[in-house]
Design a protein around this motif. Structure first.
Motif, PDB file in Angstrom:
ATOM      1  N   GLY A 171       0.781  -1.239   0.000  1.00 18.59           N
ATOM      2  CA  GLY A 171       0.000   0.000   0.000  1.00 18.59           C
ATOM      3  C   GLY A 171       0.805   1.277   0.000  1.00 18.59           C
ATOM      4  N   CYS A 172       2.054   1.219  -0.465  1.00 21.28           N
ATOM      5  CA  CYS A 172       2.924   2.397  -0.467  1.00 21.28           C
ATOM      6  C   CYS A 172       2.888   3.120  -1.813  1.00 21.28           C
ATOM      7  CB  CYS A 172       4.365   1.986  -0.170  1.00 21.28           C
ATOM      8  SG  CYS A 172       4.592   1.228   1.447  1.00 21.28           S
ATOM      9  N   ARG A 173       3.309   4.377  -1.783  1.00 21.60           N
ATOM     10  CA  ARG A 173       3.583   5.111  -3.011  1.00 21.60           C
ATOM     11  C   ARG A 173       5.026   4.788  -3.381  1.00 21.60           C
ATOM     12  NH1 ARG A 173       2.602   9.067  -6.512  1.00 21.60           N
ATOM     13  NH2 ARG A 173       4.282  10.526  -7.066  1.00 21.60           N
ATOM     14  N   VAL A 174       5.265   4.369  -4.623  1.00 20.78           N
ATOM     15  CA  VAL A 174       6.578   3.861  -5.011  1.00 20.78           C
ATOM     16  C   VAL A 174       7.154   4.671  -6.168  1.00 20.78           C
ATOM     17  CG1 VAL A 174       7.872   1.852  -5.817  1.00 20.78           C
ATOM     18  CG2 VAL A 174       5.941   1.543  -4.262  1.00 20.78           C
ATOM     19  N   ILE A 175       8.386   5.110  -5.968  1.00 19.02           N
ATOM     20  CA  ILE A 175       9.112   5.865  -6.983  1.00 19.02           C
ATOM     21  C   ILE A 175      10.377   5.097  -7.326  1.00 19.02           C
ATOM     22  CG2 ILE A 175      10.262   8.045  -7.528  1.00 19.02           C
ATOM     23  CD1 ILE A 175       8.500   9.230  -5.188  1.00 19.02           C
ATOM     24  N   GLY A 176      10.558   4.777  -8.589  1.00 18.39           N
ATOM     25  CA  GLY A 176      11.745   4.059  -9.033  1.00 18.39           C
ATOM     26  C   GLY A 176      12.730   4.985  -9.716  1.00 18.39           C
ATOM     27  N   ILE A 177      14.013   4.755  -9.506  1.00 25.00           N
ATOM     28  CA  ILE A 177      15.075   5.486 -10.195  1.00 25.00           C
ATOM     29  C   ILE A 177      15.800   4.500 -11.089  1.00 25.00           C
ATOM     30  CG2 ILE A 177      17.157   6.888  -9.943  1.00 25.00           C
ATOM     31  CD1 ILE A 177      16.205   7.625  -7.136  1.00 25.00           C
ATOM     32  N   ALA A 178      15.860   4.804 -12.378  1.00 19.85           N
ATOM     33  CA  ALA A 178      16.478   3.899 -13.349  1.00 19.85           C
ATOM     34  C   ALA A 178      17.086   4.716 -14.475  1.00 19.85           C
ATOM     35  CB  ALA A 178      15.442   2.902 -13.891  1.00 19.85           C
ATOM     36  N   GLY A 179      17.824   4.044 -15.352  1.00 24.03           N
ATOM     37  CA  GLY A 179      18.497   4.728 -16.441  1.00 24.03           C
ATOM     38  C   GLY A 179      17.861   4.474 -17.787  1.00 24.03           C
ATOM     39  N   PHE A 193       4.655   0.934 -10.689  1.00 24.42           N
ATOM     40  CA  PHE A 193       5.238   2.016  -9.904  1.00 24.42           C
ATOM     41  C   PHE A 193       4.414   3.286 -10.110  1.00 24.42           C
ATOM     42  CE2 PHE A 193       8.458  -1.008  -9.582  1.00 24.42           C
ATOM     43  CZ  PHE A 193       9.627  -0.563  -8.976  1.00 24.42           C
ATOM     44  N   ASP A 194       4.381   4.138  -9.103  1.00 21.73           N
ATOM     45  CA  ASP A 194       3.634   5.393  -9.221  1.00 21.73           C
ATOM     46  C   ASP A 194       4.374   6.426 -10.053  1.00 21.73           C
ATOM     47  OD1 ASP A 194       1.220   5.054  -7.336  1.00 21.73           O
ATOM     48  OD2 ASP A 194       2.911   4.334  -6.136  1.00 21.73           O
ATOM     49  N   ALA A 195       5.689   6.392 -10.030  1.00 19.16           N
ATOM     50  CA  ALA A 195       6.496   7.330 -10.803  1.00 19.16           C
ATOM     51  C   ALA A 195       7.875   6.730 -11.014  1.00 19.16           C
ATOM     52  CB  ALA A 195       6.605   8.669 -10.087  1.00 19.16           C
ATOM     53  N   ALA A 196       8.573   7.235 -12.023  1.00 19.87           N
ATOM     54  CA  ALA A 196       9.942   6.798 -12.298  1.00 19.87           C
ATOM     55  C   ALA A 196      10.781   8.011 -12.657  1.00 19.87           C
ATOM     56  CB  ALA A 196       9.969   5.773 -13.431  1.00 19.87           C
ATOM     57  N   ILE A 197      12.018   8.004 -12.204  1.00 21.06           N
ATOM     58  CA  ILE A 197      12.956   9.095 -12.454  1.00 21.06           C
ATOM     59  C   ILE A 197      14.106   8.550 -13.292  1.00 21.06           C
ATOM     60  CG2 ILE A 197      14.561  10.740 -11.403  1.00 21.06           C
ATOM     61  CD1 ILE A 197      12.771  10.629  -8.883  1.00 21.06           C
ATOM     62  N   ASP A 198      14.352   9.180 -14.429  1.00 24.04           N
ATOM     63  CA  ASP A 198      15.443   8.785 -15.316  1.00 24.04           C
ATOM     64  C   ASP A 198      16.688   9.580 -14.922  1.00 24.04           C
ATOM     65  OD1 ASP A 198      17.200   8.162 -17.331  1.00 24.04           O
ATOM     66  OD2 ASP A 198      15.883   8.762 -18.980  1.00 24.04           O
ATOM     67  N   TYR A 199      17.604   8.924 -14.232  1.00 25.25           N
ATOM     68  CA  TYR A 199      18.781   9.646 -13.752  1.00 25.25           C
ATOM     69  C   TYR A 199      19.690  10.084 -14.896  1.00 25.25           C
ATOM     70  CZ  TYR A 199      21.670   5.440 -14.407  1.00 25.25           C
ATOM     71  OH  TYR A 199      22.346   4.360 -14.949  1.00 25.25           O
ATOM     72  N   GLN A 200      19.506   9.500 -16.093  1.00 25.18           N
ATOM     73  CA  GLN A 200      20.341   9.868 -17.223  1.00 25.18           C
ATOM     74  C   GLN A 200      19.936  11.202 -17.835  1.00 25.18           C
ATOM     75  OE1 GLN A 200      20.129   6.541 -19.936  1.00 25.18           O
ATOM     76  NE2 GLN A 200      21.528   5.285 -18.721  1.00 25.18           N
ATOM     77  N   SER A 201      18.668  11.550 -17.693  1.00 21.57           N
ATOM     78  CA  SER A 201      18.184  12.770 -18.347  1.00 21.57           C
ATOM     79  C   SER A 201      17.496  13.748 -17.395  1.00 21.57           C
ATOM     80  CB  SER A 201      17.201  12.403 -19.469  1.00 21.57           C
ATOM     81  OG  SER A 201      16.050  11.754 -18.940  1.00 21.57           O
ATOM     82  N   GLU A 202      17.300  13.372 -16.128  1.00 18.98           N
ATOM     83  CA  GLU A 202      16.619  14.241 -15.185  1.00 18.98           C
ATOM     84  C   GLU A 202      17.529  14.631 -14.023  1.00 18.98           C
ATOM     85  OE1 GLU A 202      12.347  13.367 -14.250  1.00 18.98           O
ATOM     86  OE2 GLU A 202      12.850  11.412 -15.137  1.00 18.98           O
ATOM     87  N   ASP A 203      17.203  15.756 -13.410  1.00 18.28           N
ATOM     88  CA  ASP A 203      17.828  16.165 -12.162  1.00 18.28           C
ATOM     89  C   ASP A 203      17.130  15.383 -11.048  1.00 18.28           C
ATOM     90  OD1 ASP A 203      18.202  17.536  -9.647  1.00 18.28           O
ATOM     91  OD2 ASP A 203      18.941  19.268 -10.754  1.00 18.28           O
ATOM     92  N   VAL A 204      17.833  14.438 -10.444  1.00 20.55           N
ATOM     93  CA  VAL A 204      17.206  13.529  -9.487  1.00 20.55           C
ATOM     94  C   VAL A 204      16.659  14.297  -8.280  1.00 20.55           C
ATOM     95  CG1 VAL A 204      17.583  11.561  -7.940  1.00 20.55           C
ATOM     96  CG2 VAL A 204      18.586  11.558 -10.236  1.00 20.55           C
TER      97      VAL A 204
END
Length: 337
Positions: A171-179, A193-204
């Motif tokens: 039951g958590c909100r989940v954010i993944g960091i991947a390339g 996943f609720d959201a994903a962050i692309d560390y290759q193109s985004e400011d983490v």
């Protein structure tokens, strides 16, 4: 008919990324099992980031692979000869059989790998050490609660992809960091996943402020380095950090970069705890039962990246991990005959 066992042995301690000269490809006759032993024909090898640490001659949670020794690896295979009371010809088993086509075993550390429960590569991933790492690391150390925010680095990998799905089940909100865009899209579209962050193109750091406005309650770290530092700036009070791995640092030729933002642990009364899956060996059966149940019920998707090529392809396949080329659990198919 006599069989030949093809193997990959550690020839030198790597400096930085492993090179072809760090490996020796050998062949030797396959031996017959003695009393209390059985012979396994290896079908699939588990390719893991931890392998890089096992090559170093340094104190760790497990002794290093010796120069000239068959490279350590988890594997799954079929028993083809047995003089052991618990293992019969035709059984499928998982264990630390090494990077080779055949292995003689006395049964220590070996578990059943039922191909009717799941395809054999799954027993190296979701139902294997990767799944056990995710299950015990998140639930025992991370202790997520419904409604909390869980962030996972290396989220498209073998461990991270399972961590995120378990957090959703809880039951958590989940954010993944991947390339890469493809991996990030799969985290959301395929794994929930609720959201994903692309560390290759985004400011983490900026992306974390957007996706975790109230802070991060649990951070499952597979990467270390700059990503860990970024998450430390976004901790919620009482946050728990699970230190599972630091793949960004494994091939460094300079000293490992530690977290410069560690005082956030003090300010937020947070904890950072190391996790080694072998500490939970007496509870593996519990983990396998629960993960298999979630998988059967459709709550958990297993993702395997299976590479063909046999043991000779091991050196190149291992490098896929450090170059971010795998999606899900990286497995090498072995063709012993």
């Amino acid at each position: 008919m006599s069989r030949i066992n093809r193997q990959v042995r550690l020839a030198a301690r790597p400096v930085g990324e492993p090179r072809p000269s760090d490996w020796e490809h050998t062949e030797e006759p396959v031996g017959d099992p003695g009393e209390g032993e059985f012979l396994v024909r290896v079908k699939y090898l588990s390719i893991d980031p931890a392998m890089r640490g096992w090559m170093n001659d340094a104190k760790s949670y497990i002794k290093p692979v010796g120069i000239g020794e068959v490279m350590r690896a988890g594997a799954v295979g079929e028993v083809i000869a047995s003089r052991h009371p618990r293992f019969a010809v035709g059984d499928h088993v998982a264990g630390a059989f090494g990077v080779q086509e055949y292995c003689l075993s006395d049964g220590r550390g070996v578990t059943s790998a039922d191909p009717e429960l799941a395809p054999l590569p799954v027993h190296l991933g979701t139902l294997g050490m990767s799944g056990m790492t995710a299950y015990f690391g998140l639930l025992d150390i991370g202790r997520p609660e419904a409604g909390q925010t869980v962030v996972v680095s290396g989220a498209a990998g073998a461990v991270g992809s399972v961590v995120g799905q378990i957090a959703k089940i809880k039951g958590c909100r989940v954010i993944g960091i991947a390339g890469g865009e493809r991996k990030c899209r799969a985290l959301v579209d395929d794994l929930g996943f609720d959201a994903a962050i692309d560390y290759q193109s985004e400011d983490v750091r900026k992306a974390l402020r957007e996706h975790a406005p109230d802070g991060v309650d649990v951070y499952f770290d597979n990467v270390g380095g700059d990503i860990l530092d970024a998450v430390l700036t976004r901790l919620a009070r009482g946050a728990r950090i699970v230190v599972c791995g630091a793949i960004s640092q494994y091939n460094n030729t300079e000293p490992i970069k530690g977290p410069s933002n560690y005082l956030s642990l003090l300010v937020n009364r947070a904890t950072m705890t190391g996790m080694v899956v072998f500490d939970y060996a007496d509870r593996y059966a519990e983990g396998v039962r629960q993960l298999a149940e979630w998988r059967a019920e459709g709550w958990l998707t297993s993702v395997e990246d299976v590479v063909d090529g046999g043991v000779s392809a091991f050196p190149d396949t291992l490098l896929k991990l450090f170059r971010g080329e795998n999606h899900g659990k990286l497995v090498l198919a072995v063709a012993g005959e």
